[in-house]
Design an enzyme around this catalytic site. Structure first.
Site, PDB file in Angstrom:
ATOM      1  N   GLY A 136      33.757  40.044  46.304  1.00 11.50           N
ATOM      2  CA  GLY A 136      34.643  41.047  46.883  1.00 11.50           C
ATOM      3  C   GLY A 136      33.976  42.001  47.843  1.00 11.50           C
ATOM      4  O   GLY A 136      34.661  42.815  48.475  1.00 11.50           O
ATOM      5  N   CYS A 137      32.647  41.937  47.961  1.00  9.77           N
ATOM      6  CA  CYS A 137      31.934  42.836  48.876  1.00  9.77           C
ATOM      7  C   CYS A 137      31.828  42.191  50.252  1.00  9.77           C
ATOM      8  O   CYS A 137      31.717  40.968  50.374  1.00  9.77           O
ATOM      9  CB  CYS A 137      30.534  43.146  48.345  1.00  9.77           C
ATOM     10  SG  CYS A 137      30.519  44.038  46.770  1.00  9.77           S
ATOM     11  N   THR A 138      31.846  43.015  51.283  1.00 11.71           N
ATOM     12  CA  THR A 138      31.712  42.492  52.642  1.00 11.71           C
ATOM     13  C   THR A 138      30.276  42.091  52.934  1.00 11.71           C
ATOM     14  O   THR A 138      30.017  41.360  53.882  1.00 11.71           O
ATOM     15  CB  THR A 138      32.165  43.542  53.673  1.00 11.71           C
ATOM     16  OG1 THR A 138      31.419  44.752  53.475  1.00 11.71           O
ATOM     17  CG2 THR A 138      33.650  43.845  53.508  1.00 11.71           C
TER      18      THR A 138
END
Length: 258
Positions: free
Chosen positions: A121-123
């Site tokens: 979910g992290c960029t």
């Protein structure tokens, strides 16, 4: 309990200096030349943690000893860090502070940079390694290919490394709202980083707790996908009398499947 003896307590980010930072405050030359965080009043001194003012503080400038008397609770650490970021009114100052914390994050072994340790979910790419020590306390290591994300991880590890499982589960994303950092429209992605790393810490903490309880009961460890964590109308998971760490009345705040 299966514990790696080589998994040591991490150095925590340095607390705030009461004097104007000098070059010595930033041993990493990248930060000495580019960033100079504005001086901030030391929040540690403004909080009464119940210690004798003349006695040695459980904090040091670089580390918090997990073996020290835990008058230094997780909630105290969270309050200190929130107070620090709240005092930084300019977004760029918060970014600089995170970069300072990123520089203090202990390196993560290359062997830990595996897909199982990736935070989803992290960029940016974030890796999180979690273990439980022989005292039933949680140990965290992390790294990222982004300096900002490394700063987030460093702050969360300083708060939660050495905490009991129920303390890890007791922190909510909204508790971190004062530490949100955003510049040039990137606020939401950075809020997501806080949230995703914290959620990963909590989900995997619960997995380790469930596995340890099953092991001590002589049962088959539950599969990750068999664990449903849910908080409904104040319901709690009851304490087990088998394991040797305190997890009584552990709140299950989230409704999700690992």
């Amino acid at each position: 309990m299966n514990t790696s003896s080589s998994f040591k307590a991490l150095a925590s980010p340095p607390l705030i200096s009461t004097s104007r930072p000098t070059t010595k405050s930033f041993p990493n030359p990248r930060f000495t030349s580019r960033f100079s965080p504005k001086p901030i009043t030391c929040m540690r001194d403004s909080l009464n943690l119940g210690s004798n003012p003349k006695a040695p503080s459980p904090f040091s400038l670089a580390t918090v000893s997990v073996d020290a008397p835990l008058g230094t609770k997780t909630s105290d650490k969270l309050r200190i860090l929130v107070s620090e970021f709240r005092s930084l009114t300019e977004p760029i100052d918060r970014v600089k502070r995170l970069l300072n914390y990123a520089a203090t994050l202990a390196p993560l072994d290359e062997s830990a940079r595996i897909s199982e340790n990736r935070v989803t979910g992290c960029t940016t790419q974030v890796w999180l390694e979690i273990k439980m020590d022989e005292f039933g306390r949680m140990r965290f290591k992390a790294d990222s290919d982004s300096e900002i994300s490394k700063g987030f991880c460093s702050c969360l590890i300083w708060i939660l490394d050495g905490a009991k499982p129920e303390e890890v589960m007791g922190v909510r994303s909204e508790d971190l709202s004062e530490m949100n950092v955003g510049v040039h429209g990137k606020e939401q992605s950075r809020v997501n980083t806080w949230h995703n790393v914290l959620m990963s810490m909590q989900k995997r903490t619960m997995t380790l707790v469930a596995t340890d309880v099953a092991h001590q009961r002589g049962q088959r460890p539950p599969h990750q996908h068999d664990l449903l964590f849910k908080y409904v109308n104040g319901s709690y998971m009851e304490s087990s009398k088998v394991h040797d760490y305190s997890i009584s009345l552990l709140p299950l705040y989230y409704d999700f499947i690992i």
